[in-house]
Scaffold this motif. Structure first.
Motif, PDB file in Angstrom:
ATOM      1  N   ILE A 107       0.932  -1.216  -0.027  1.00  0.00           N
ATOM      2  CA  ILE A 107      -0.019   0.135  -0.032  1.00  0.00           C
ATOM      3  C   ILE A 107       1.040   1.182   0.199  1.00  0.00           C
ATOM      4  CG2 ILE A 107      -1.619   1.416   1.523  1.00  0.00           C
ATOM      5  CD1 ILE A 107      -3.062  -1.251   2.103  1.00  0.00           C
ATOM      6  N   ASN A 108       0.609   1.970  -1.035  1.00  0.00           N
ATOM      7  CA  ASN A 108       1.347   3.355  -1.225  1.00  0.00           C
ATOM      8  C   ASN A 108       2.770   2.965  -1.244  1.00  0.00           C
ATOM      9  OD1 ASN A 108      -0.974   4.763  -1.215  1.00  0.00           O
ATOM     10  ND2 ASN A 108      -0.965   5.353   0.804  1.00  0.00           N
ATOM     11  N   GLY A 109       3.232   2.083  -1.927  1.00  0.00           N
ATOM     12  CA  GLY A 109       4.674   1.599  -1.900  1.00  0.00           C
ATOM     13  C   GLY A 109       5.198   1.053  -0.897  1.00  0.00           C
ATOM     14  N   LYS A 110       4.705   0.651   0.339  1.00  0.00           N
ATOM     15  CA  LYS A 110       5.135  -0.092   1.270  1.00  0.00           C
ATOM     16  C   LYS A 110       4.472  -1.654   1.636  1.00  0.00           C
ATOM     17  CE  LYS A 110       5.794  -0.040   6.420  1.00  0.00           C
ATOM     18  NZ  LYS A 110       5.267  -1.458   6.756  1.00  0.00           N
ATOM     19  N   GLU A 111       5.272  -2.553   1.461  1.00  0.00           N
ATOM     20  CA  GLU A 111       4.514  -3.921   1.738  1.00  0.00           C
ATOM     21  C   GLU A 111       4.294  -4.161   3.052  1.00  0.00           C
ATOM     22  OE1 GLU A 111       5.973  -8.678   1.338  1.00  0.00           O
ATOM     23  OE2 GLU A 111       6.840  -7.094  -0.091  1.00  0.00           O
ATOM     24  N   LEU A 112       3.042  -4.644   3.422  1.00  0.00           N
ATOM     25  CA  LEU A 112       2.630  -4.727   4.598  1.00  0.00           C
ATOM     26  C   LEU A 112       3.260  -5.860   5.382  1.00  0.00           C
ATOM     27  CD1 LEU A 112      -1.130  -3.788   4.136  1.00  0.00           C
ATOM     28  CD2 LEU A 112       0.941  -2.291   4.488  1.00  0.00           C
ATOM     29  N   THR A 113       3.468  -5.877   6.726  1.00  0.00           N
ATOM     30  CA  THR A 113       3.523  -7.041   7.492  1.00  0.00           C
ATOM     31  C   THR A 113       2.131  -7.761   7.654  1.00  0.00           C
ATOM     32  OG1 THR A 113       3.149  -5.854   9.590  1.00  0.00           O
ATOM     33  CG2 THR A 113       5.208  -5.915   8.696  1.00  0.00           C
ATOM     34  N   PRO A 114       1.993  -9.027   7.935  1.00  0.00           N
ATOM     35  CA  PRO A 114       0.707  -9.854   8.523  1.00  0.00           C
ATOM     36  C   PRO A 114      -0.107  -8.965   9.389  1.00  0.00           C
ATOM     37  CG  PRO A 114       2.613 -11.242   8.365  1.00  0.00           C
ATOM     38  CD  PRO A 114       3.280  -9.851   8.516  1.00  0.00           C
ATOM     39  N   GLU A 115       0.695  -8.495  10.428  1.00  0.00           N
ATOM     40  CA  GLU A 115      -0.275  -7.554  11.476  1.00  0.00           C
ATOM     41  C   GLU A 115      -0.723  -6.290  10.626  1.00  0.00           C
ATOM     42  OE1 GLU A 115       3.121  -8.672  11.665  1.00  0.00           O
ATOM     43  OE2 GLU A 115       2.529 -10.218  13.280  1.00  0.00           O
TER      44      GLU A 115
ATOM     45  N   LEU B  82      -7.212  -4.394   6.223  1.00  0.00           N
ATOM     46  CA  LEU B  82      -8.471  -5.232   5.378  1.00  0.00           C
ATOM     47  C   LEU B  82      -9.576  -4.503   5.493  1.00  0.00           C
ATOM     48  CD1 LEU B  82      -7.342  -8.808   5.923  1.00  0.00           C
ATOM     49  CD2 LEU B  82      -6.891  -7.571   3.902  1.00  0.00           C
ATOM     50  N   ASP B  83     -10.117  -4.076   6.882  1.00  0.00           N
ATOM     51  CA  ASP B  83     -11.344  -3.620   6.843  1.00  0.00           C
ATOM     52  C   ASP B  83     -11.474  -2.069   6.433  1.00  0.00           C
ATOM     53  OD1 ASP B  83     -12.570  -6.187   7.651  1.00  0.00           O
ATOM     54  OD2 ASP B  83     -11.691  -5.813   9.830  1.00  0.00           O
ATOM     55  N   ILE B  84     -10.430  -1.400   6.305  1.00  0.00           N
ATOM     56  CA  ILE B  84     -10.344  -0.035   5.799  1.00  0.00           C
ATOM     57  C   ILE B  84     -11.051   0.085   4.246  1.00  0.00           C
ATOM     58  CG2 ILE B  84      -8.869   1.959   5.412  1.00  0.00           C
ATOM     59  CD1 ILE B  84      -7.017   0.861   7.690  1.00  0.00           C
ATOM     60  N   GLU B  85     -11.639   1.225   3.775  1.00  0.00           N
ATOM     61  CA  GLU B  85     -11.966   1.626   2.582  1.00  0.00           C
ATOM     62  C   GLU B  85     -10.930   1.630   1.823  1.00  0.00           C
ATOM     63  OE1 GLU B  85     -14.693   4.683   2.722  1.00  0.00           O
ATOM     64  OE2 GLU B  85     -16.318   3.474   3.774  1.00  0.00           O
TER      65      GLU B  85
ATOM     66  N   SER C  30     -10.258   3.272  -0.859  1.00  0.00           N
ATOM     67  CA  SER C  30     -10.340   4.683  -1.447  1.00  0.00           C
ATOM     68  C   SER C  30      -9.409   5.457  -0.511  1.00  0.00           C
ATOM     69  CB  SER C  30     -11.548   5.289  -1.732  1.00  0.00           C
ATOM     70  OG  SER C  30     -12.449   5.203  -0.660  1.00  0.00           O
ATOM     71  N   SER C  31      -9.257   5.095   0.548  1.00  0.00           N
ATOM     72  CA  SER C  31      -8.342   5.540   1.648  1.00  0.00           C
ATOM     73  C   SER C  31      -6.753   5.860   1.192  1.00  0.00           C
ATOM     74  CB  SER C  31      -8.314   4.996   2.964  1.00  0.00           C
ATOM     75  OG  SER C  31      -9.759   5.045   3.470  1.00  0.00           O
ATOM     76  N   PHE C  32      -6.505   5.024   0.288  1.00  0.00           N
ATOM     77  CA  PHE C  32      -5.080   4.759   0.006  1.00  0.00           C
ATOM     78  C   PHE C  32      -5.027   5.518  -1.483  1.00  0.00           C
ATOM     79  CE2 PHE C  32      -6.026   1.410   2.746  1.00  0.00           C
ATOM     80  CZ  PHE C  32      -5.385   1.857   3.907  1.00  0.00           C
ATOM     81  N   ASN C  33      -3.641   5.757  -1.877  1.00  0.00           N
ATOM     82  CA  ASN C  33      -3.488   6.106  -3.361  1.00  0.00           C
ATOM     83  C   ASN C  33      -3.168   4.718  -4.366  1.00  0.00           C
ATOM     84  OD1 ASN C  33      -3.441   8.765  -2.796  1.00  0.00           O
ATOM     85  ND2 ASN C  33      -1.196   8.661  -1.966  1.00  0.00           N
ATOM     86  N   HIS C  34      -2.380   3.925  -3.799  1.00  0.00           N
ATOM     87  CA  HIS C  34      -2.069   2.848  -4.640  1.00  0.00           C
ATOM     88  C   HIS C  34      -2.143   1.498  -3.722  1.00  0.00           C
ATOM     89  CE1 HIS C  34       0.964   0.703  -7.664  1.00  0.00           C
ATOM     90  NE2 HIS C  34      -0.280   0.199  -7.664  1.00  0.00           N
ATOM     91  N   ILE C  35      -2.718   0.475  -4.414  1.00  0.00           N
ATOM     92  CA  ILE C  35      -2.614  -0.795  -3.535  1.00  0.00           C
ATOM     93  C   ILE C  35      -2.067  -1.586  -4.843  1.00  0.00           C
ATOM     94  CG2 ILE C  35      -4.037  -2.741  -2.329  1.00  0.00           C
ATOM     95  CD1 ILE C  35      -5.947  -0.579  -1.650  1.00  0.00           C
ATOM     96  N   ASN C  36      -1.076  -2.560  -4.417  1.00  0.00           N
ATOM     97  CA  ASN C  36      -0.762  -3.555  -5.240  1.00  0.00           C
ATOM     98  C   ASN C  36      -0.763  -5.136  -4.443  1.00  0.00           C
ATOM     99  OD1 ASN C  36       0.868  -4.678  -7.788  1.00  0.00           O
ATOM    100  ND2 ASN C  36       2.192  -5.459  -6.068  1.00  0.00           N
ATOM    101  N   PHE C  37      -1.504  -6.245  -5.331  1.00  0.00           N
ATOM    102  CA  PHE C  37      -1.690  -7.326  -4.818  1.00  0.00           C
ATOM    103  C   PHE C  37      -0.772  -8.344  -5.487  1.00  0.00           C
ATOM    104  CE2 PHE C  37      -5.495  -5.287  -3.905  1.00  0.00           C
ATOM    105  CZ  PHE C  37      -6.110  -5.766  -2.824  1.00  0.00           C
ATOM    106  N   LYS C  38       0.221  -8.933  -4.751  1.00  0.00           N
ATOM    107  CA  LYS C  38       1.201  -9.804  -5.447  1.00  0.00           C
ATOM    108  C   LYS C  38       0.453 -11.274  -5.459  1.00  0.00           C
ATOM    109  CE  LYS C  38       5.814 -11.564  -5.020  1.00  0.00           C
ATOM    110  NZ  LYS C  38       7.110 -11.712  -4.306  1.00  0.00           N
TER     111      LYS C  38
END
Length: 206
Positions: free
Chosen positions: A44-52, A58-61, A63-71
């Protein structure tokens, strides 16, 4: 408008802004993933998320983010990735076994028993991991394993060692326990490292 990409490839979408990240992930799996593919990371926004962080987002809309990439990765790709780390895993297990043997030799039985339990837990995970890797690679390259019985023989031998360790431990037969650890288990794990893992890796070239 939030940019959504899959494996860094931007996709066109007209998704309701109220959808959550979790709902977007389901949409990706339904519309852009192969039958064998799963989401292995979210950036999200260039940062790979940790599991936590993933659980929090996951429950946030979306549209709150600029860019989401799913690997997305297939089970076969994940098997090869896991395989790359197996040699280091085996080295760690063998080091733990040597520590346990040293404690038994020094008659530090209680501490040795704790270490032994840890070795058993690690070995259970190793057996499960190798079974999954073997299954996924064999499914993709069945002909490679028709005449190649190395993995099968190592698996059978490893399970017999694990089965023999339990009664030895229950009887507090330290000599038998130490012999099984030092001469059977370490040798079996070494064979996984020098024979089985390289053979599994060769299937990439098939």
């Amino acid at each position: 408008m939030t940019m959504i990409s899959v494996n860094n490839q931007i996709i066109d979408h007209k998704i309701n802004d109220k959808k959550t990240v979790h709902e977007i992930m389901d949409y990706i799996l339904d519309n852009h993933a192969g039958s064998e593919e799963v989401v292995t990371s979210i950036t999200i926004n260039g940062k790979e998320l940790t599991p936590e962080e993933e659980n929090t987002c996951l429950d946030i809309e979306f549209s709150s983010f600029n860019h989401i990439n799913f690997k997305l990765q297939s089970s076969l790709e994940m098997a090869y990735m896991s395989l790359d780390s197996c040699s280091g895993y085996i080295d760690n297990v063998i080091a733990q076994i040597h520590t346990t043997l040293k404690l038994y030799n020094e008659n530090k039985i209680d501490q040795a028993n704790v270490n032994f339990s840890e070795v058993i837990e690690i070995m259970d995970l190793f057996i499960q991991l190798m079974a999954r890797i073997h299954k996924n690679i064999k499914r993709a390259h069945p002909s490679y394993f028709v005449d190649n019985k190395t993995l099968q023989s190592l698996e059978i031998h490893l399970l017999s060692i694990m089965k023999a360790l339990v009664p030895a431990k229950e009887k507090n037969d330290i000599i038998m326990l130490s012999d099984l650890l030092e001469y059977e288990l370490i040798d079996n794990l070494t064979q996984w490292k020098i024979k089985a893992i390289p053979e599994l890796k060769k299937t990439r070239e098939v």
